[in-house]
Design an enzyme around this catalytic site. Structure first.
Site, short mmCIF file in Angstrom:
data_model
loop_
_atom_site.label_atom_id
_atom_site.label_comp_id
_atom_site.label_asym_id
_atom_site.label_seq_id
_atom_site.Cartn_x
_atom_site.Cartn_y
_atom_site.Cartn_z
N GLU A 152 0.83 -1.20 0.00
CA GLU A 152 0.00 0.00 0.00
C GLU A 152 0.86 1.25 0.00
O GLU A 152 2.07 1.21 0.25
CB GLU A 152 -0.92 -0.01 1.23
CG GLU A 152 -1.93 -1.13 1.17
CD GLU A 152 -2.88 -1.16 2.35
OE1 GLU A 152 -3.84 -1.95 2.29
OE2 GLU A 152 -2.67 -0.43 3.35
N CYS A 207 -1.44 -4.42 -5.83
CA CYS A 207 -2.03 -5.63 -5.26
C CYS A 207 -1.06 -6.80 -5.32
O CYS A 207 -0.16 -6.85 -6.15
CB CYS A 207 -3.30 -6.00 -6.03
SG CYS A 207 -4.60 -4.76 -5.91
N GLU A 219 -1.65 -9.83 -6.32
CA GLU A 219 -1.76 -10.59 -7.57
C GLU A 219 -0.81 -10.02 -8.63
O GLU A 219 -0.08 -10.77 -9.29
CB GLU A 219 -3.21 -10.55 -8.11
CG GLU A 219 -4.20 -11.27 -7.26
CD GLU A 219 -4.82 -10.41 -6.14
OE1 GLU A 219 -5.87 -10.81 -5.63
OE2 GLU A 219 -4.24 -9.36 -5.76
#
Length: 143
Positions: free
Chosen positions: A47, A56, A58
């Site tokens: 973040e 993210c 992924e």
């Protein structure tokens, strides 16, 4: 194609979630992907105070595979230490569609040992893929 090693994917994703940098959402995520070669790559969410700069798990895991030279990925597992099983967000679904076949399994697991699975086609039907760019190039040349 190598058999999918779900136990190794889950262990790698869980370990990655423990490294997540999630001071704003308190929502750590770890992801592991298995390439068609059988190699496993992982990533966590990172973040940022400027929320749009957040990346993210992924996309970080897929990027790690790409950096290693992989282009064909066969399975993805998302791990969150949350009660709710978490599928990939929309932006990640688009990136997944770039590197996975439509029938590739995408699984979510949590600290309770629960799992839920989908395939890429179910998560992002009619995904915008490179085939659309190729079709556009052909149309432009034929015009």
């Amino acid at each position: 194609m190598t058999a999918i090693n779900w136990a190794a994917l889950n262990a790698a994703a869980k370990a990655a979630s423990e490294q997540a940098y999630a001071p704003y959402s308190q929502f750590p995520v770890g992801v592991a992907v298995q390439a068609e070669s059988g190699n496993i790559y992982y990533g966590c969410n990172v973040e940022n105070a400027s929320y749009g700069a957040t990346v993210c798990a992924e996309r970080n895991a897929i990027a790690a595979a790409v950096v290693a030279g992989e282009r064909k990925l066969s399975a993805l597992l998302v791990y969150t230490p949350q009660r709710n099983l978490t599928p990939p967000c929309g932006m990640c679904r688009q990136v997944i569609a770039e590197f996975f076949q439509p029938d590739a399994p995408i699984t979510s697991s949590n600290h309770l040992g629960e799992q839920q699975s989908w395939n890429v086609q179910l998560l992002i039907p009619d995904a915008f893929t490179p085939m659309y760019l190729a079709a556009s190039a052909k149309i432009n040349k034929d015009s």
